[in-house]
Every structure is written in structure tokens, then in C-alpha cells.
Scaffold this motif. Structure first.
Motif, PDB file in Angstrom:
ATOM      1  N   GLU A 291      15.231  28.896  19.078  1.00 36.85           N
ATOM      2  CA  GLU A 291      16.249  29.502  19.930  1.00 36.85           C
ATOM      3  C   GLU A 291      15.952  29.242  21.404  1.00 36.85           C
ATOM      4  O   GLU A 291      16.869  29.060  22.207  1.00 36.85           O
ATOM      5  CB  GLU A 291      16.332  30.997  19.654  1.00 36.85           C
TER       6      GLU A 291
ATOM      7  N   PRO B 179      26.851  27.255  15.870  1.00 36.82           N
ATOM      8  CA  PRO B 179      27.496  27.528  17.162  1.00 36.82           C
ATOM      9  C   PRO B 179      27.940  28.973  17.337  1.00 36.82           C
ATOM     10  O   PRO B 179      27.935  29.491  18.460  1.00 36.82           O
ATOM     11  CB  PRO B 179      28.695  26.568  17.160  1.00 36.82           C
ATOM     12  N   ASP B 180      28.296  29.665  16.258  1.00 38.34           N
ATOM     13  CA  ASP B 180      28.754  31.057  16.373  1.00 38.34           C
ATOM     14  C   ASP B 180      27.628  31.995  16.781  1.00 38.34           C
ATOM     15  O   ASP B 180      27.891  33.149  17.140  1.00 38.34           O
ATOM     16  CB  ASP B 180      29.342  31.517  15.036  1.00 38.34           C
ATOM     17  N   TRP B 181      26.391  31.528  16.740  1.00 42.76           N
ATOM     18  CA  TRP B 181      25.254  32.362  17.126  1.00 42.76           C
ATOM     19  C   TRP B 181      25.298  32.722  18.607  1.00 42.76           C
ATOM     20  O   TRP B 181      24.760  33.753  19.014  1.00 42.76           O
ATOM     21  CB  TRP B 181      23.955  31.624  16.807  1.00 42.76           C
ATOM     22  N   GLU B 182      25.939  31.903  19.411  1.00 37.00           N
ATOM     23  CA  GLU B 182      25.964  32.131  20.855  1.00 37.00           C
ATOM     24  C   GLU B 182      26.535  33.506  21.202  1.00 37.00           C
ATOM     25  O   GLU B 182      26.085  34.155  22.137  1.00 37.00           O
ATOM     26  CB  GLU B 182      26.798  31.036  21.536  1.00 37.00           C
ATOM     27  N   ARG B 183      27.516  33.982  20.436  1.00 33.44           N
ATOM     28  CA  ARG B 183      28.165  35.257  20.770  1.00 33.44           C
ATOM     29  C   ARG B 183      27.275  36.476  20.498  1.00 33.44           C
ATOM     30  O   ARG B 183      27.503  37.541  21.057  1.00 33.44           O
ATOM     31  CB  ARG B 183      29.481  35.393  20.010  1.00 33.44           C
TER      32      ARG B 183
ATOM     33  N   THR C 232      21.747  27.601  18.341  1.00 31.28           N
ATOM     34  CA  THR C 232      23.185  27.547  18.639  1.00 31.28           C
ATOM     35  C   THR C 232      23.750  26.160  18.366  1.00 31.28           C
ATOM     36  O   THR C 232      24.947  26.014  18.144  1.00 31.28           O
ATOM     37  CB  THR C 232      23.457  27.944  20.102  1.00 31.28           C
ATOM     38  N   ARG C 233      22.885  25.145  18.374  1.00 28.94           N
ATOM     39  CA  ARG C 233      23.367  23.812  18.004  1.00 28.94           C
ATOM     40  C   ARG C 233      23.621  23.751  16.496  1.00 28.94           C
ATOM     41  O   ARG C 233      24.606  23.142  16.051  1.00 28.94           O
ATOM     42  CB  ARG C 233      22.343  22.755  18.400  1.00 28.94           C
TER      43      ARG C 233
ATOM     44  N   HIS D 232      23.837  36.169  20.653  1.00 31.82           N
ATOM     45  CA  HIS D 232      22.562  35.909  21.314  1.00 31.82           C
ATOM     46  C   HIS D 232      22.301  36.949  22.407  1.00 31.82           C
ATOM     47  O   HIS D 232      23.105  37.128  23.324  1.00 31.82           O
ATOM     48  CB  HIS D 232      22.587  34.504  21.911  1.00 31.82           C
TER      49      HIS D 232
ATOM     50  N   ASP E 243      21.261  39.651  17.588  1.00 32.88           N
ATOM     51  CA  ASP E 243      20.695  38.438  17.007  1.00 32.88           C
ATOM     52  C   ASP E 243      19.359  38.711  16.326  1.00 32.88           C
ATOM     53  O   ASP E 243      19.110  38.243  15.209  1.00 32.88           O
ATOM     54  CB  ASP E 243      20.569  37.328  18.049  1.00 32.88           C
TER      55      ASP E 243
ATOM     56  N   GLY F 140      17.499  26.063  22.407  1.00 27.96           N
ATOM     57  CA  GLY F 140      18.926  25.898  22.129  1.00 27.96           C
ATOM     58  C   GLY F 140      19.248  25.287  20.785  1.00 27.96           C
ATOM     59  O   GLY F 140      20.404  24.922  20.533  1.00 27.96           O
TER      60      GLY F 140
END
Length: 817
Positions: A408, A418-422, A414-415, A424, A438, A411
């Protein structure tokens, strides 16, 4: 850096003039942050310089200097920061004169109501005190001359730094212990609803400790993002001081909205998320740095002894132990093999992460950075190997967390998702919750890993645990939003349509059992029927029960109790009774393929094993060639005792991991018109590392194993003794059960265990030694979990009695324990 200029009239350099200038500076809103902190330090320097000059003139003291240490020494003065000062003198003046000089400096500071941390020392006394008090030494590392004899200060600073570097083998472990003790008391800044910006782990104290480590020249902290993280924490503390008017470092709930507004942020959640992100950067840098410090100090202590043992020659090269394809252990860390090619191997990120977690090893920061820069993206949907490695990573228990955090930090999470960004670093304001969203999701997967023996599909449980609150980054009911997101993510990572539906159902209803059990009348049949309708099947109910417990345990100590557990278990029992009509019938026999039939006929004709190997291809690589992710191995041979343990043992000897397997007997007519059983074994295997063995070698070893000339248990034991496997994660114990209503023609023995080399061989031996006949076997490896079903009969070809079946399950479980 742009500076802020604050002008004062020359005749107004006394306390009142400094106070007025200080007030104007702190009310200036144009350039807060580093420029204001530097300007405040500069303004304070000018005032103290004037005080010092007047005091030395009045007392006649020469050979003295005023020294700023700590945060003031670094030029980082927050609005309510202490002034950390040392009055340094060369010892030539008498004690009364030095005391008078100190009083003429300290009292004006106190008169203004400023907090002052002060001392009076000679360079020798400063050095002695630093040697005895680690905190004093840390402060002196940032010593800066404010006024007076700069040469005196420079000489002391040089001496203190030299001592720090010379004493690093003793002082750095003491500093590490000091940081750990503080973390135990204050907690993790990145998860606290009311964090202490200075003292909590990942706060300003840890950032200062990293500067001290760098000054020792033993190791250096990762610099990427660290300066920005310190700036964010310092800015938040400045705003906190200004909004409260107090010298506080604790970001209390009632002050977060004001602090957020002062920093130009949307709300308190935006503030916490920014602070958490900064703290996470500092914490990760701390972990990496102390690991490197310990590695260097360990190497320094070993090297002289090693040189002596080698007669003064060169030290031995670092041993590299293979862990997985393209992944090795070196010097206590997971690194890439020299032949690894991240740009051509899209699964390497997850394979390295899974290997690190399963081995309970840290993954090298340099490797993670290299993978972030060079690894090719995974195709969508993911290949099967990538999905299996993700499940293996999630199933490693507590060891998952540091590996996940390492990915994490660069990055990579999230690569991959991608939905993990929200979610995080998203705070949770419910005091029941211990973690950010998270981290709660990762903790839920960790808790679920200990429950994998309770379910038939541990892979679905682990992924559902990771995704169950993924909707909290969206407006509305997070369960409803999460169902949609989970469906997309599950399809992205390669689950089939049925499994995608199960994961989506688990996410949508992850609160259903606990809310129904604690808020509804369980004696009302409509209540139980509504849950049964929502869940849909006994297998999904089994998964939802485990997910409910994992979610609650990962929330915090107040979210789960014996009482809640008993209520949920009661509800599950009632719902299971409603769903009991779905008992599985015997599967329809599957006709052998043309190739399987050809191999069976050849095995019947020769009386010997016949093998065929076929690479299974997935998506094309960058050259347009298909990338093999595994191999299908077909074996046909006349039915005889010992086939399953022999075949499984040969695969283990050749370091082949069994991902799936199917064993069944087919009847073929002989030339005399009789029907003879031929066993067909269909395996999906992959090499642990290195290339695959040739089919001819596998066949030769299988023949030897069957005729008794190859002692597989002894060979496996020899290899284990010569190359002992590194102690890995502590997995839940194996669980062997008799499937209720599993079949009318055989007894179904279910085995759920941690996948390991030789596992299927040990199961096969246990069944053979129990004098039962294996009619068919269905083996699957889901991440690091093996979920196997064996259809067995007695020597008479009939299902076992209940008592004998229970005894057999115990025998197999003991053999695996």
C-alpha cells in the motif's frame, strides 16, 4: 521556501516588541506552514540574541553561547512550542556570573508566559549528560547556535555527533526500545480518533527519531514522502495550537472541525484522513529504517567472527533460499530472484507478497519499489494464479498486515484494486471501531483466516472479508453500495459468475445475521424464513456465519461476545434447518474425454502407468505468446492399492504444487470380455519454482513408488532434514469430517487443511492404512488452503457405518496433526 518577514523597530526589541511582532506573525494567514515556523524561529532568534548581548555586557561573561536544541534547534517553532535552550559556557567564568547571565535570559522568557526547557552546561558537561541520558543526546543532535561563541557550539556539536556515531551499536537499540515503549502507551496515530500528533506511533517523535538514525550513518530512512508527512503533522499541530490557544498535541474530537477549517480542508474527516496518511508514511518509514538498522548492526557483529572463521578471507555470500517462482529469501527479507522479470510476469507482485506473508518475512522495500515501477499490469479478469496468490496472501493471518502495508505504501494495492482508494485511510467515527476502514477490512481477512476450516470455500470467505465494507467510500447504505462494488471486484479478479454472486451476497448481507439475532424474534418462523431467502443456500450460510464473526472480531472488543455468538449460532441452526432440503445428491458420472479414454486403454494394455502433460495457457504476453500458468497432468493405470499416496508423493518429490485433482475409476472391457477398473487421475499442478520435470521422469518414479523400490516417506524426510522449510505462519489445525448426506454409494470424508508439500501423500497413506477403498477424490487448493473430498467404501464396496466413518475421520486428522 518563501519566507515571511516581520519587522520591528530597533528600539522595540524588548519583550513587548517581541510579543507584538509574534502576535502579528501568528495572525498572518497568507503563508502558514513551514514559512511561518521558520519566521517565528528567526524572530525568536533575534529577540534572544538581543537579550544575550545585553546580558553578557552586564555580567562581563565571555566564552559563552546560547544554543537552541530540539524543535527550536531545527527551526520548527509551532505557536505554543517550548523554547529548548542551553546556555553553553567554556568554564572560565565563575558560577555566580554564569547564574546571573542565565537569569537575565530566562526571566524575560518566563515573563512573556512562554514555556522554557533550559539548562546551563560546559561542553564537557553536555557530553557527559548526553552519554547518560538518551533524550538529552537526541536534543543535542539538533543543536544550533543562536547567539554568542559559535566556535564553542560547533566544537560541542562535532563531539556530540562523533559520540553518537561511535556509540550507535548501543544507542540505536536503546532508541528503538524507547520508540516501542512510547507506541505501546500512545497507540497508532493512523487509527486513533483523537490522536496525539507528537507522541503516538507515526507522529512527530518518530519522525525526529528517523533524523537521529540518519545522523548515526548506520541507515537512512526512506525519503520519499517523509518531508511532506512531517509538514502535514506540523501544520495540523500549528492549527491546533492557534484554535485552542494551548500547547496541546492531542487532536480532540471537539476541535477537529475548527482545525480542518484553519487548514482549508472540507471537514474533520478530511483532516483525519490527511493526518492518517502522513502517520502511515512515517510508520512505514520507521519500520523499514529499524529493520535496516538491525540488519546492519547484526552484520557488523557477525562479520569479525566470520572473518576469523574464514582465516581472514572474504565473507561468505548471502544465502538465497527459493520461496516461490522468481522469489527468494536473502538476509531475512523477501527479494526477487536474479532471473525474475517483473515486466514479463504480471503475477510476480502477488506471488512475492504471498510468499513473504506465508514465510512471515518482510518484503524488501527496494523490491516493492522496483515492482511498483516495473511490474506489468494484470489482465482483467486476472489469471487463476493471481487469484490464488491473493487468497494465499489474505490467508496468512497476522503476517498479512505488514506485507499489505508495504504494498500500500508504494500504491500497489490501489493499482490491483482501484476501488480501494475510497476506503484508504478513511476514519470511522463509531467508537466501537478500532481501525480505519481499510485496516478494518484487512483485519477482517486476518480474523477470517483462522475460520477457514469451518467453510468449504475459504477463498470466498477471505475475499468477502476483504470487501465487506468496501461500500463505505460511497454515499448511502454501505452494504447496498458494497454489493455492486464487490460484484465488480470479484469479476475483475477472475471468479466465475456463481462465485461472484456468492461474494456479492455475503457483502450485501454481512450484517444480516447479527442484526437479526439481536433485534428480531427468532421464534417467529417468518424471521428465519426471511434470512433463509436472503442467504439462498447452506454453503452461503456457512460462509456468512464465519464472515459475521470475523467482521465483529476485527471491529473491536465491544463488537463480539459469548452472548452475541450464541444468538447468531442459534439463528444459523434454525436457518440451516429451513435450507436442509438442499442436501446434495450423488454427482452424475462424468464421461472420460477422448484423451483420458485413450490413456486408460493404453494403461490396460500395458499394465503400467501412462502419463500425459499439457501446459495450460492464459492470456498472451507482450510478445503475443501464451503464458503457461500451470500444467494438466493425466495419469492412467490399472486399479491397485496405494495409487493415490504414490502419485501424490512423486509430485511432492518433484516440487510440484497440486492446485486441483480428480481421481476416479472407469470400467473397461478386456479381450476376455471381463470389465476391469482403470484409475484416472487428473491433476492441475505448478512448479514451486524452477522448470517442470519431464513426464518420463515422473512415470519412472511412479513405477518405482508402486513397486516399493522408491521409499517416498523416507525421501521426503531426507529432503526436509537437508532443506528445512522456514517456519511460516501458524495455520488453523486441520479438520477432517464426515459429510452428512454426502452420498448414497460411498462415505464422503472432507479434509480442510493448510496446503503443504506432501499433504495429499499423507492423506492418501492414512486412507490406505485404514483399509478403505477410495472410489473417487476431488482435491482443490484455494490459496494456502486445501479443501479435499474423498469418496470411500469398505472392502465390500459399501459405505462405512457411522461409527467407522467417524473413527476414520479421527485417524486421518491424527495423521495430519
Amino acid at each position: 521556501m518563501t519566507s515571511i518577514e516581520v519587522t520591528t523597530e530597533s528600539e522595540d526589541s524588548g519583550p513587548s516588541g517581541y510579543a507584538a511582532a509574534r502576535l502579528r506573525l501568528l495572525q498572518e494567514k497568507a503563508q502558514p506552514g513551514p514559512p511561518r515556523r521558520a519566521a517565528l524561529a528567526s524572530l525568536t532568534d533575534d529577540w534572544l540574541t538581543a537579550l544575550f548581548a545585553t546580558a553578557t555586557e552586564q555580567t562581563g561573561v565571555r566564552g559563552a553561547a546560547l544554543v537552541a536544541v530540539g524543535g527550536y534547534g531545527r527551526g520548527e517553532l509551532s505557536p505554543r512550542s517550548d523554547l529548548d535552550l542551553v546556555l553553553l559556557h567554556d568554564g572560565s567564568a565563575d558560577a555566580g556570573a554564569i547564574a546571573s547571565l542565565a537569569d537575565r535570559i530566562w526571566y524575560p522568557v518566563w515573563d512573556l508566559g512562554l514555556a522554557l526547557d533550559h539548562s546551563v552546561r560546559t561542553p564537557g558537561e553536555a557530553r557527559k549528560t548526553a552519554a547518560e541520558d538518551l533524550k538529552v543526546q537526541l536534543g543535542l543532535l539538533d543543536a544550533r547556535s543562536v547567539a554568542g561563541d559559535r566556535g564553542l557550539v560547533a566544537a560541542m556539536r562535532t563531539t556530540i555527533l562523533a559520540d553518537w556515531r561511535n556509540q550507535a551499536p548501543k544507542r540505536l537499540p536503546a532508541l528503538d526500545e524507547l520508540c516501542r515503549e512510547r507506541a505501546e502507551r500512545q497507540g497508532e496515530l493512523q487509527f486513533l480518533l483523537e490522536p496525539d500528533l507528537k507522541e503516538a506511533r507515526g507522529g512527530l517523535r518518530d519522525a525526529t527519531a528517523l533524523r537521529a538514525v540518519a545522523a548515526s550513518w548506520v541507515a537512512d530512512a526512506p525519503r520519499e514522502g517523509l518531508f511532506e508527512a512531517r509538514r502535514i503533522l506540523l501544520d495540523a499541530r500549528d492549527a491546533l495550537h492557534l484554535t485552542t490557544g494551548r500547547a496541546t498535541d492531542r487532536l480532540a474530537l471537539q476541535e477537529q472541525d475548527q482545525v480542518a477549517a484553519a487548514l482549508g480542508l472540507l471537514d474533520a474527516d478530511a483532516l483525519l484522513r490527511q493526518v492518517y496518511e502522513a502517520a502511515r508514511t512515517v510508520s512505514y518509514a520507521t519500520d523499514v529504517t529499524w529493520r535496516e538498522v538491525n540488519r546492519v548492526l547484526r552484520a557488523r557483529s557477525v562479520r569479525p567472527r566470520l572473518r576469523a572463521m574464514l582465516g581472514g578471507g572474504k565473507t561468505a555470500a548471502t544465502e538465497r533460499t527459493p520461496l516461490a517462482e522468481g522469489v527468494v529469501e536473502a538476509d531475512g527479507e523477501v527479494v526477487l530472484a536474479r532471473t525474475a522479470r517483473p515486466e514479463r510476469d504480471a503475477v510476480l507482485v502477488l506471488r512475492a507478497a504471498a510468499a513473504a506473508a506465508q514465510s512471515e518475512l518482510p518484503i524488501s522495500r527496494h523490491v516493492v519499489r522496483h515492482l511498483a515501477a516495473a511490474a506489468s499490469p494484470l489482465p482483467v479478469p486476472w489469471p487463476a494464479e493471481a487469484r490464488e496468490e491473493l487468497v494465499t496472501l489474505l490467508g496468512a493471518g497476522e503476517a498479512t498486515i505488514p506485507v499489505w502495508e508495504a504494498l500500500e505504501a508504494e500504491g500497489l494495492i490501489t493499482r490491483l484494486l482501484p476501488d480501494w482508494e475510497r476506503v484508504h485511510c478513511r476514519p470511522q467515527r463509531n467508537p466501537v471501531h478500532t481501525w480505519t476502514v481499510d485496516r478494518h477490512l484487512v483485519e477482517a481477512a486476518v480474523r477470517a483466516s483462522s475460520l477457514t476450516r469451518r467453510v468449504g470455500r475459504p477463498d470466498l470467505l477471505l475475499v468477502a472479508a476483504l470487501l465487506h465494507d468496501i461500500g463505505k467510500g460511497w454515499p448511502g447504505d454501505h452494504s447496498v453500495a458494497g454489493e455492486v462494488i464487490a460484484r465488480d471486484v470479484a469479476a475483475r479478479i477472475g471468479f466465475d459468475q456463481h462465485d461472484v454472486g456468492v461474494i456479492a451476497t455475503l457483502v450485501r448481507h454481512h450484517l444480516l445475521l447479527v442484526e437479526t439475532a439481536t433485534r428480531r424474534d427468532l421464534d417467529d418462523p417468518a424471521t428465519v424464513r426471511s434470512v433463509a431467502t436472503a442467504v439462498g443456500s447452506a454453503s452461503t450460510l456457512e460462509l456468512l456465519h464465519a464472515l459475521t464473526e470475523a467482521d465483529a472480531l476485527a471491529t473491536g472488543p465491544a463488537a463480539w461476545s459469548t452472548w452475541r455468538a450464541s444468538l447468531v449460532a442459534d439463528l444459523v441452526t434454525r436457518v440451516a434447518a429451513v435450507l436442509a432440503g438442499e442436501a446434495t445428491a450423488d454427482p452424475e458420472p462424468v464421461e472420460p474425454s477422448a484423451e483420458q479414454e485413450r490413456l486408460a486403454i493404453e494403461a490396460l494394455r500395458t499394465g503400467e502407468p501412462v502419463l500425459a502433460l499439457h501446459a495450460q495457457a492464459e492470456t498472451p504476453n507482450e510478445d503475443g505468446e501464451p503464458e503457461p500458468i500451470g500444467v494438466e497432468l493425466l495419469i492412467a493405470l490399472p486399479d491397485r492399492p496405494g495409487v493415490l499416496p504414490a502419485a501424490a508423493g512423486v509430485l511432492a518429490l518433484h516440487r510440484l504444487t497440486v492446485r486441483a485433482a480428480d481421481l476416479r475409476a472407469v470400467e473397461l472391457p478386456t479381450e476376455l470380455g471381463e470389465c476391469v477398473d482403470v484409475l484416472l487421475l487428473s491433476w492441475r499442478v505448478a512448479a514451486e519454482y524452477g522448470s517442470l520435470p519431464q513426464a518420463a521422469r515422473l512415470r519412472a518414479d511412479l513405477v518405482r513408488a508402486l513397486d516399493g523400490s522408491l521409499d517416498i516417506p523416507a525421501r521426503l524426510a531426507e529432503r526436509e532434514a537437508a532443506y528445512p522449510r522456514r517456519r511460516g505462519v501458524k495455520a488453523p489445525p486441520p479438520r477432517v469430517t464426515v459429510a452428512a448426506a454426502g452420498s448414497r454409494v460411498a462415505t464422503v470424508i472432507e479434509v480442510r487443511a493448510q496446503d503443504a508439500p506432501g499433504l495429499l501423500h499423507r492423506i492418501g497413506r492414512a486412507l490406505e492404512q485404514s483399509a478403505v477403498r477410495v472410489r473417487s477424490a476431488h482435491v482443490s487448493t484455494l490459496g494456502a488452503n486445501a479443501v479435499d473430498a474423498f469418496y470411500v467404501t469398505g472392502a465390500d464396496g459399501e459405505p462405512l457405518s457411522d461409527a467407522r466413518a467417524t473413527e476414520l475421520a479421527r485417524e486421518v486428522e491424527r495423521a495430519l496433526g
